[in-house]
Design an enzyme around this catalytic site. Structure first.
Site, PDB file in Angstrom:
ATOM      1  N   ARG A   1       2.887   4.595  -1.056  1.00  0.00           N
ATOM      2  CA  ARG A   1       2.681   5.684  -2.025  1.00  0.00           C
ATOM      3  C   ARG A   1       4.031   6.167  -2.516  1.00  0.00           C
ATOM      4  NH1 ARG A   1       0.202   9.468   2.206  1.00  0.00           N
ATOM      5  NH2 ARG A   1       1.711   8.219   3.335  1.00  0.00           N
TER       6      ARG A   1
ATOM      7  N   CYS B   1      -0.725   3.920 -10.709  1.00  0.00           N
ATOM      8  CA  CYS B   1      -1.588   2.970  -9.973  1.00  0.00           C
ATOM      9  C   CYS B   1      -3.078   3.221 -10.164  1.00  0.00           C
ATOM     10  CB  CYS B   1      -1.238   3.010  -8.502  1.00  0.00           C
ATOM     11  SG  CYS B   1       0.487   2.618  -8.227  1.00  0.00           S
TER      12      CYS B   1
ATOM     13  N   GLY C   1      -3.471  10.937 -10.949  1.00  0.00           N
ATOM     14  CA  GLY C   1      -2.685  10.328 -12.027  1.00  0.00           C
ATOM     15  C   GLY C   1      -1.805   9.253 -11.432  1.00  0.00           C
TER      16      GLY C   1
ATOM     17  N   ARG D   1       4.248   9.268 -14.988  1.00  0.00           N
ATOM     18  CA  ARG D   1       3.289   8.371 -15.641  1.00  0.00           C
ATOM     19  C   ARG D   1       1.859   8.831 -15.351  1.00  0.00           C
ATOM     20  NH1 ARG D   1       5.428   2.704 -13.568  1.00  0.00           N
ATOM     21  NH2 ARG D   1       6.115   4.027 -11.852  1.00  0.00           N
TER      22      ARG D   1
ATOM     23  N   LYS E   1      -6.605  -4.978  -2.216  1.00  0.00           N
ATOM     24  CA  LYS E   1      -5.735  -4.015  -2.899  1.00  0.00           C
ATOM     25  C   LYS E   1      -6.521  -3.205  -3.945  1.00  0.00           C
ATOM     26  CE  LYS E   1      -2.311  -1.859  -4.587  1.00  0.00           C
ATOM     27  NZ  LYS E   1      -1.433  -0.923  -3.961  1.00  0.00           N
TER      28      LYS E   1
ATOM     29  N   PHE F   1       0.819  -1.221   0.000  1.00  0.00           N
ATOM     30  CA  PHE F   1       0.000   0.000   0.000  1.00  0.00           C
ATOM     31  C   PHE F   1       0.848   1.265   0.000  1.00  0.00           C
ATOM     32  CE2 PHE F   1      -2.430  -3.405   2.056  1.00  0.00           C
ATOM     33  CZ  PHE F   1      -3.532  -3.461   1.196  1.00  0.00           C
TER      34      PHE F   1
HETATM   35  C1  UGA Z   1      -1.525   4.982  -4.603  1.00  0.00           C
HETATM   36  C2  UGA Z   1      -2.124   4.609  -3.227  1.00  0.00           C
HETATM   37  O1  UGA Z   1      -2.297   5.793  -2.452  1.00  0.00           O
HETATM   38  C3  UGA Z   1      -1.193   3.648  -2.477  1.00  0.00           C
HETATM   39  O2  UGA Z   1      -1.790   3.250  -1.254  1.00  0.00           O
HETATM   40  C4  UGA Z   1      -0.953   2.413  -3.357  1.00  0.00           C
HETATM   41  O3  UGA Z   1      -0.071   1.495  -2.737  1.00  0.00           O
HETATM   42  C5  UGA Z   1      -0.357   2.846  -4.695  1.00  0.00           C
HETATM   43  O4  UGA Z   1      -1.272   3.775  -5.336  1.00  0.00           O
HETATM   44  C6  UGA Z   1      -0.174   1.618  -5.545  1.00  0.00           C
HETATM   45  O5  UGA Z   1      -1.167   0.968  -5.874  1.00  0.00           O
HETATM   46  O6  UGA Z   1       0.968   1.214  -5.769  1.00  0.00           O
HETATM   47  P1  UGA Z   1       0.381   6.679  -5.459  1.00  0.00           P
HETATM   48  O7  UGA Z   1      -0.114   6.342  -6.823  1.00  0.00           O
HETATM   49  O8  UGA Z   1       1.833   6.616  -5.195  1.00  0.00           O
HETATM   50  O9  UGA Z   1      -0.298   5.675  -4.371  1.00  0.00           O
HETATM   51  O10 UGA Z   1      -0.070   8.154  -5.115  1.00  0.00           O
HETATM   52  P2  UGA Z   1      -1.211   8.843  -4.242  1.00  0.00           P
HETATM   53  O11 UGA Z   1      -0.609   9.573  -3.123  1.00  0.00           O
HETATM   54  O12 UGA Z   1      -2.288   7.904  -3.932  1.00  0.00           O
HETATM   55  O13 UGA Z   1      -1.756   9.930  -5.294  1.00  0.00           O
HETATM   56  C7  UGA Z   1      -2.382   9.516  -6.514  1.00  0.00           C
HETATM   57  C8  UGA Z   1      -2.910  10.717  -7.258  1.00  0.00           C
HETATM   58  O14 UGA Z   1      -4.025  11.285  -6.598  1.00  0.00           O
HETATM   59  C9  UGA Z   1      -1.923  11.854  -7.440  1.00  0.00           C
HETATM   60  O15 UGA Z   1      -2.013  12.344  -8.771  1.00  0.00           O
HETATM   61  C10 UGA Z   1      -2.361  12.905  -6.439  1.00  0.00           C
HETATM   62  O16 UGA Z   1      -2.023  14.204  -6.846  1.00  0.00           O
HETATM   63  C11 UGA Z   1      -3.876  12.693  -6.465  1.00  0.00           C
HETATM   64  N1  UGA Z   1      -4.546  13.105  -5.219  1.00  0.00           N
HETATM   65  C12 UGA Z   1      -4.277  12.487  -4.046  1.00  0.00           C
HETATM   66  C13 UGA Z   1      -5.515  14.104  -5.284  1.00  0.00           C
HETATM   67  O17 UGA Z   1      -5.809  14.680  -6.358  1.00  0.00           O
HETATM   68  N2  UGA Z   1      -6.182  14.452  -4.124  1.00  0.00           N
HETATM   69  C14 UGA Z   1      -5.931  13.853  -2.938  1.00  0.00           C
HETATM   70  O18 UGA Z   1      -6.585  14.210  -1.927  1.00  0.00           O
HETATM   71  C15 UGA Z   1      -4.955  12.840  -2.895  1.00  0.00           C
END
Ligand code: UGA
Length: 471
Positions: free
Chosen positions: A153, A279, A276, A346, A223, A151
């Site tokens: 990030r 994941c 974006g 990505r 997941k 999980f």
């Molecule tokens: C996400 C999940 O949060 C992790 O728990 C998971 O392990 C991971 O995918 C995965 O499957 O490997 P990640 O893709 O690294 O992690 O990034 P996030 O922090 O989740 O952010 C994803 C996107 O959502 C980003 O573009 C971020 O800018 C956006 N975001 C996030 C928002 O627009 N608003 C928010 O409140 C939070």
């Protein structure tokens, strides 16, 4: 314990380094010779806090690198599979790399081993891996297959791994569970947190990490369902932000109001230009496909994806509202990565927005603290200039756009930005700045789900010039 991790991508590399940090002997296997020799030389292929420190600490001691899966498997009790599962045209995950690794591992199983799925995979993958291994000569009774979803990030991967909210172990018997419980023991008995050399974690973390033992199918679904829920939260607040814009409410106030309900919570409720990364977009499509394959039309996910895509278009409309025509305009862009703390571009909404602006004839000057090198590989050099500071990006621009939530942008000198810009227009896709600050500095400031800031003198000027539409 002796552990092999197959695949040195994001998850594999972080997991391998963290297992070594927990005291295990780890072999990280990859079939890419360039990547392997870079890792062996001490290079760190991704921008990730604490990873260089962990690799330095354990490389050549508890952490080694190899291209020989069979040999690594023979030496290990647990084998984590962390290879890529990229999306196919249909939205389904391409599991051919997982199958390939399962075949390689099968031939090397001589004594009891646990094969653990770490990549994000659809439900039933563990069963398929088991079947492929049996078909390829792995002796019955000599191995078990488990699912242990990750999980973490990007940007906070090491801390997420070592200070998890939970550890999910999907397995179908107690023997397998015991192997995985032993691997995570330093986290679940709290001993890692007593280590004076530990990587420092979040201030409010309450160890020990809880462990949840489930069936393999449940773990695989946990997941996908977790990522889908988080993406849904983001699309939900983006939809609310859009209503706020229509009625003149402020999404920050609404967010505080709803997030304070403990059942909802404040996290992952930040509106913006959409999610974006490698994941959420991929996992939502894959989960949608899994549901369909199993006879359920998960239409909610369609809407989550639709809202996400629409957020970019709405942002582009804001740019047009502020600048009218785009051809020949110069825009400054702060942020290229899909989120802060990473160099990963990505599925970055920032890149998609820049591509649309370029297609409409804009010139772009951009700054990102980490992702410029990667962005330069995909953006055309003729119309995009990569610069060394936010101020250079703003210099002479018709407007400044904020596309990634880098915390360092929050502390930029706004007076200096105001002086650098040709017109004092800032369009913030991440709501990084307070409206009152922007007002104080005399900006025309458009953000997401919050009333626009238009200083009186500017309103006169720009409305007459036809720059601002009905805002
Ligand atoms: C996400 C999940 O949060 C992790 O728990 C998971 O392990 C991971 O995918 C995965 O499957 O490997 P990640 O893709 O690294 O992690 O990034 P996030 O922090 O989740 O952010 C994803 C996107 O959502 C980003 O573009 C971020 O800018 C956006 N975001 C996030 C928002 O627009 N608003 C928010 O409140 C939070």
């Amino acid at each position: 314990m002796h552990i092999t991790v197959v695949g040195s991508g994001y998850v594999g590399l972080v997991a391998g380094a963290c297992f070594a940090e927990l005291g295990h002997e780890v072999i990280l296997v990859d079939n890419d010779p360039v990547k392997l020799s870079a890792l062996q030389r001490g290079e760190v292929p991704i921008h990730e806090q604490h990873l260089p420190e962990l690799l330095d600490r354990h490389r050549g001691k508890r952490l080694s690198f190899s291209d020989n899966t069979s040999e690594a498997v023979r030496l290990s009790q647990a084998v984590f599979v962390a290879v890529g599962t990229p999306p196919m045209h249909s939205g389904e995950a391409d599991l051919s790399y997982v199958e390939c690794v399962a075949r390689d591992i099968a031939g090397a199983v001589c004594d009891y081993k646990v094969i653990v799925g770490k990549s994000t995979v659809p439900v039933y993958t563990s069963q398929w891996v088991r079947k492929v291994m049996l078909l390829n000569g792995a002796p019955h009774g000599c191995f078990d297959v488990a699912s242990n979803p990750e999980f973490l990030r990007e940007g906070t991967a090491v801390v997420d791994f070592l200070y998890p909210d939970r550890i999910v172990i999907g397995c179908d018997n107690a023997r397998t569970a015991k192997v995985l419980e032993d691997i995570y023991k330093p986290l679940t008995d709290g001993s890692y947190y007593q280590n004076p050399n530990r990587i420092v974690g979040p201030a409010r973390y309450e160890p020990p990490a809880p462990i949840i033992v489930t069936s393999t199918r449940s773990a695989e679904l946990i997941k996908h369902a977790s990522n889908a829920f988080l993406a849904m939260k983001i699309s939900f607040i983006n939809a609310v932000a859009n209503i706020c814009e229509s009625v003149g409410a402020d999404v920050e106030q609404v967010r505080t109001g709803i997030g304070t309900d403990a059942r909802i919570g404040h996290r992952f409720l930040y509106p913006g230009i959409g999610y974006g990364g490698s994941c959420f977009p991929k996992d939502l499509s894959a989960f949608r496909a899994v549901a369909r394959e199993n006879g359920y039309e998960f239409r909610l996910l369609d809407e989550v994806m639709h809202i996400n895509e629409d957020q970019r278009q709405r942002f582009l409309r804001k740019v047009r509202t502020a600048l009218w025509t785009l051809k020949g305009k110069q825009v400054g862009v702060l942020g290229l990565a899909f989120k802060d703390g990473t160099d990963d571009i990505r599925e970055s909404p920032a890149i998609a927005i820049i591509e649309s602006l370029l297609a409409e004839g804009c010139r772009v000057k951009t700054y990102d603290p980490a992702a410029m090198e990667r962005a330069a590989e995909v953006l055309p050099s003729a119309s995009v200039t990569f610069v060394d500071s936010p101020y250079e990006a703003a210099s002479g621009a018709d407007a400044l756009l904020v596309l990634t939530e880098w915390q360092e942008f929050k502390s930029i000198d706004l007076s200096r930005i105001r002086k650098e810009l040709r017109y004092p227009i800032v369009i913030d896709g991440r709501n990084l700045f307070s409206r009152s600050d922007m007002q104080k500095h005399g900006f025309i400031y458009l953000s997401i789900g919050r009333p626009d800031v238009v200083p009186q003198e500017e309103e006169q000027k720009f409305r007459t010039a036809g720059h601002l539409g009905e805002i």
